[in-house]
Enzyme design. Structure first.
Site, PDB file in Angstrom:
ATOM      1  N   ASP A 137     114.921 -62.687 -52.891  1.00 25.21           N
ATOM      2  CA  ASP A 137     116.268 -62.111 -53.007  1.00 25.21           C
ATOM      3  C   ASP A 137     117.132 -62.337 -51.775  1.00 25.21           C
ATOM      4  O   ASP A 137     118.326 -62.050 -51.804  1.00 25.21           O
ATOM      5  CB  ASP A 137     116.146 -60.606 -53.276  1.00 25.21           C
ATOM      6  CG  ASP A 137     115.544 -60.349 -54.640  1.00 25.21           C
ATOM      7  OD1 ASP A 137     114.529 -59.635 -54.719  1.00 25.21           O
ATOM      8  OD2 ASP A 137     116.073 -60.908 -55.624  1.00 25.21           O
ATOM      9  N   HIS A 145     107.479 -57.807 -49.096  1.00 28.66           N
ATOM     10  CA  HIS A 145     107.024 -58.046 -50.475  1.00 28.66           C
ATOM     11  C   HIS A 145     105.660 -57.399 -50.657  1.00 28.66           C
ATOM     12  O   HIS A 145     104.853 -57.373 -49.749  1.00 28.66           O
ATOM     13  CB  HIS A 145     106.909 -59.560 -50.746  1.00 28.66           C
ATOM     14  CG  HIS A 145     106.850 -59.889 -52.198  1.00 28.66           C
ATOM     15  ND1 HIS A 145     105.702 -59.824 -52.925  1.00 28.66           N
ATOM     16  CD2 HIS A 145     107.828 -60.234 -53.064  1.00 28.66           C
ATOM     17  CE1 HIS A 145     105.947 -60.140 -54.179  1.00 28.66           C
ATOM     18  NE2 HIS A 145     107.233 -60.399 -54.296  1.00 28.66           N
TER      19      HIS A 145
HETATM   20  C1  SDX Z   1     111.238 -58.558 -55.769  1.00 32.49           C
HETATM   21  O1  SDX Z   1     106.553 -57.723 -57.041  1.00 32.49           O
HETATM   22  C2  SDX Z   1     107.235 -58.828 -57.183  1.00 32.49           C
HETATM   23  O2  SDX Z   1     106.713 -59.900 -57.395  1.00 32.49           O
HETATM   24  C3  SDX Z   1     108.749 -58.664 -57.075  1.00 32.49           C
HETATM   25  C4  SDX Z   1     109.567 -59.941 -57.046  1.00 32.49           C
HETATM   26  C5  SDX Z   1     109.512 -60.655 -58.365  1.00 32.49           C
HETATM   27  O3  SDX Z   1     109.731 -61.872 -58.381  1.00 32.49           O
HETATM   28  O4  SDX Z   1     109.371 -59.965 -59.413  1.00 32.49           O
HETATM   29  O5  SDX Z   1     109.085 -60.814 -56.046  1.00 32.49           O
HETATM   30  C6  SDX Z   1     111.046 -59.634 -56.790  1.00 32.49           C
HETATM   31  O6  SDX Z   1     111.358 -57.421 -56.143  1.00 32.49           O
HETATM   32  C7  SDX Z   1     111.229 -58.915 -54.315  1.00 32.49           C
HETATM   33  C8  SDX Z   1     111.349 -57.663 -53.379  1.00 32.49           C
HETATM   34  C9  SDX Z   1     112.838 -57.275 -53.290  1.00 32.49           C
HETATM   35  N1  SDX Z   1     112.987 -55.992 -52.616  1.00 32.49           N
HETATM   36  C10 SDX Z   1     113.542 -55.909 -51.363  1.00 32.49           C
HETATM   37  O7  SDX Z   1     113.872 -56.877 -50.702  1.00 32.49           O
HETATM   38  C11 SDX Z   1     113.754 -54.486 -50.872  1.00 32.49           C
HETATM   39  C12 SDX Z   1     113.296 -54.376 -49.412  1.00 32.49           C
HETATM   40  N2  SDX Z   1     111.827 -54.545 -49.409  1.00 32.49           N
HETATM   41  C13 SDX Z   1     111.049 -53.339 -49.415  1.00 32.49           C
HETATM   42  O8  SDX Z   1     111.600 -52.195 -49.954  1.00 32.49           O
HETATM   43  C14 SDX Z   1     109.544 -53.566 -49.583  1.00 32.49           C
HETATM   44  O9  SDX Z   1     109.189 -54.589 -48.751  1.00 32.49           O
HETATM   45  C15 SDX Z   1     109.014 -53.818 -50.979  1.00 32.49           C
HETATM   46  C16 SDX Z   1     109.421 -52.753 -51.928  1.00 32.49           C
HETATM   47  C17 SDX Z   1     109.453 -55.137 -51.490  1.00 32.49           C
HETATM   48  C18 SDX Z   1     107.472 -53.823 -50.870  1.00 32.49           C
HETATM   49  O10 SDX Z   1     107.094 -52.571 -50.476  1.00 32.49           O
HETATM   50  P1  SDX Z   1     105.538 -52.155 -50.325  1.00 32.49           P
HETATM   51  O11 SDX Z   1     104.642 -53.297 -50.645  1.00 32.49           O
HETATM   52  O12 SDX Z   1     105.352 -50.888 -51.089  1.00 32.49           O
HETATM   53  O13 SDX Z   1     105.395 -51.969 -48.787  1.00 32.49           O
HETATM   54  P2  SDX Z   1     105.640 -50.617 -48.078  1.00 32.49           P
HETATM   55  O14 SDX Z   1     106.889 -49.985 -48.598  1.00 32.49           O
HETATM   56  O15 SDX Z   1     104.392 -49.832 -48.109  1.00 32.49           O
HETATM   57  O16 SDX Z   1     105.966 -51.103 -46.579  1.00 32.49           O
HETATM   58  C19 SDX Z   1     104.901 -51.363 -45.648  1.00 32.49           C
HETATM   59  C20 SDX Z   1     105.546 -51.137 -44.265  1.00 32.49           C
HETATM   60  C21 SDX Z   1     106.209 -49.760 -44.161  1.00 32.49           C
HETATM   61  O17 SDX Z   1     106.250 -49.415 -42.779  1.00 32.49           O
HETATM   62  P3  SDX Z   1     105.031 -48.457 -42.190  1.00 32.49           P
HETATM   63  O18 SDX Z   1     105.018 -47.219 -43.069  1.00 32.49           O
HETATM   64  O19 SDX Z   1     103.774 -49.307 -42.316  1.00 32.49           O
HETATM   65  O20 SDX Z   1     105.453 -48.181 -40.761  1.00 32.49           O
HETATM   66  O21 SDX Z   1     106.609 -52.074 -44.077  1.00 32.49           O
HETATM   67  C22 SDX Z   1     107.853 -51.389 -43.970  1.00 32.49           C
HETATM   68  C23 SDX Z   1     107.629 -50.021 -44.560  1.00 32.49           C
HETATM   69  O22 SDX Z   1     108.546 -49.079 -44.006  1.00 32.49           O
HETATM   70  N3  SDX Z   1     108.822 -52.183 -44.744  1.00 32.49           N
HETATM   71  C24 SDX Z   1     110.086 -52.412 -44.347  1.00 32.49           C
HETATM   72  C25 SDX Z   1     110.624 -53.248 -45.332  1.00 32.49           C
HETATM   73  N4  SDX Z   1     109.695 -53.485 -46.286  1.00 32.49           N
HETATM   74  C26 SDX Z   1     108.585 -52.820 -45.918  1.00 32.49           C
HETATM   75  N5  SDX Z   1     110.800 -51.991 -43.268  1.00 32.49           N
HETATM   76  C27 SDX Z   1     112.071 -52.427 -43.174  1.00 32.49           C
HETATM   77  N6  SDX Z   1     112.664 -53.240 -44.067  1.00 32.49           N
HETATM   78  C28 SDX Z   1     111.977 -53.672 -45.165  1.00 32.49           C
HETATM   79  N7  SDX Z   1     112.552 -54.466 -46.061  1.00 32.49           N
END
Ligand code: SDX
Length: 428
Positions: free
Chosen positions: A364, A307
């Site tokens: 989710d 998140h």
């Molecule tokens: C919602 O914003 C809100 O409030 C949203 C929400 C709401 O109520 O409106 O809460 C609802 O959208 C919840 C999120 C649902 N999405 C997912 O579950 C999709 C999977 N999650 C990711 O795609 C990710 O965690 C995000 C998009 C939710 C957040 O991404 P960020 O904050 O941009 O973090 P990032 O992509 O920069 O990741 C940081 C690190 C990275 O690795 P490094 O580059 O540091 O090595 O964490 C890794 C990412 O690759 N990472 C994951 C991951 N999420 C982040 N790796 C594997 N699986 C994941 N799910």
């Protein structure tokens, strides 16, 4: 702590006010930055460090896993309030008296009807159309049938637009699902509660009476409360920026629905179920999918994990996880998908990759398991998220309009070609 931040650029110092919120968050007010520095701006892809507005609606503390709507904890609201009450709280700022709630619901019921011509638009969609695309289109189309809901400057006009969409949106949600299932479009009953009415419109079979199941009513009521608002997430920021051009409430909501559709945002609840199904088909091999999630060469992410703000458990996920057990148990459903989800969660919470990045289950991760137990098609999961988020979007739009916020128009850092002369095609 000082009440100013000092920025030094090319030996020149510039001071900017530090502003503090009611929860002691601190922000640098850079409203004058470009002017006093001769054009210097900031850059912050994804706005990870940038506040777009001041808001009094929802507070969340990502480090502590705190979520409050207008100061009330999500735990208390999920346990003690109902969805329409929470909608009123978010939109108008206070928990309603019984009289206020009854009037709000009565005003909503007056508008719980859709112009029959909207059915022609719905009929024109192929059955395979994704419900989020249908919902976004129909929400925007409502503008054509409710032109008085566009130019709303007075609080009274805003209220009328709000009760209209609160009345019509559940019908669009239900009709979108019935279209998917090839069922005739049903209206509910004005004698029912707001959530009971949604369930009846979604599930009533032609020619049969619909019997309310209190387990489903309570489950949906809780899920809608948990999804109702979440400060400046992607779709809410979209509603606010579209609304800032005074495009009208319905058009702003339609844009928010499109933003929520994405699998990185609200579309994740559908993606979680598809992921769990794939793992189940793959013999329940969670380790393989954990490895894929950690492999930078693999675009696969563990959907429902991570998140932007929560670097601790998403408090909503905790509540939904308990509810999933209760609802499936009450309905007598043994769903192996729930066991796979729990196994995946346990592995991830013990895996250094996830622990180091503070990746916890989000809202989710478990919600789709309950929707599936309620016989809601997977493609409808994000529509249910939009149904819950409706009052949050409305409250944020109303706050932005009442505060007379300026049109949203971010700056950029240009990295393209510098000036060059046109070249005739014969010379290219
Ligand atoms: C919602 O914003 C809100 O409030 C949203 C929400 C709401 O109520 O409106 O809460 C609802 O959208 C919840 C999120 C649902 N999405 C997912 O579950 C999709 C999977 N999650 C990711 O795609 C990710 O965690 C995000 C998009 C939710 C957040 O991404 P960020 O904050 O941009 O973090 P990032 O992509 O920069 O990741 C940081 C690190 C990275 O690795 P490094 O580059 O540091 O090595 O964490 C890794 C990412 O690759 N990472 C994951 C991951 N999420 C982040 N790796 C594997 N699986 C994941 N799910």
């Amino acid at each position: 702590m000082s009440d100013k931040a000092t920025l030094e650029i090319n030996g020149e110092k510039h001071e900017f006010p530090l502003v503090k919120g009611t929860e002691n968050e601190v922000a640098i007010d850079i409203k004058t930055l470009r002017g006093v520095t001769g054009g210097v701006t900031t850059i912050d892809p994804g706005y990870k460090n940038t506040g777009s507005c001041e808001s009094a609606i929802t507070f969340l503390d990502g480090e502590k896993g705190i979520l409050r709507y207008r100061g009330y904890s999500i735990e208390e609201l999920a346990e003690k309030a109902d969805f329409l009450e929470v909608a009123y709280l978010l939109i108008f700022g206070e928990l309603p008296t019984q009289e206020q709630l009854d009037k709000f619901h009565a005003d909503i019921k007056k508008h719980s009807v859709i112009d029959d011509d909207v059915k022609k638009i719905l009929d024109a969609f192929p059955k395979a159309a994704h419900p989020m695309g249908v919902l976004s289109s129909l929400t925007s189309a409502l503008t054509a049938f409710n032109p008085s809901s566009v130019n709303v400057d007075s609080e009274e006009d805003m209220y009328n637009a709000i009760v209209r969409i609160m009345g019509k949106f559940p019908i669009l949600v239900a009709w979108t699902m019935r279209k998917k299932k090839g069922l005739p479009l049903e209206y509910g009953s004005s004698s029912l509660g707001y959530v009971e009415n949604i369930l009846k419109m979604m599930f009533k079979h032609p020619g049969e009476d619909y019997e309310q199941n209190p387990i489903l009513v309570n489950a949906l009521d809780k899920l809608l409360i948990l999804h109702a608002d979440h400060e400046q997430n992607c779709s809410t920021s979209t509603v606010r920026i579209v609304g800032s051009s005074h495009a009208g409430l319905f058009a702003s909501l339609s844009a928010g629905i499109s933003a929520l559709w994405g699998p990185l945002h609200g579309g994740a609840n559908q993606a979680v179920l598809e992921m769990l199904e794939a793992i189940k088909e793959d013999g329940g091999d969670t380790k393989k999918y954990m490895a894929k999630a950690k492999d930078k060469a693999d675009p696969f992410r563990l959907m429902g994990f991570g998140h932007r703000v929560y670097k601790n458990f998403d408090p909503r996920a905790k509540i939904i996880k308990v509810a999933a057990d209760e609802v499936l148990g009450d309905l007598g459903i043994e769903d192996p998908i729930l066991d796979i989800a729990k196994g995946l969660e346990k592995e991830a919470l013990e895996d250094p990759y996830f622990v180091d990045r503070k990746l916890y289950p989000n809202v989710d991760f478990y919600s789709g398991i309950i929707y599936r137990g309620m016989d809601i098609p997977t493609e409808m999961f994000t529509v249910m998220f939009a149904m819950g988020r409706l009052p949050g979007w409305i409250s944020q739009w109303r706050e932005m309009r009442l505060r007379k916020e300026p049109i949203g128009r971010p700056r950029q850092l240009y990295i393209g070609e510098t000036s060059r002369a046109f070249k005739a095609i014969s010379k290219r």
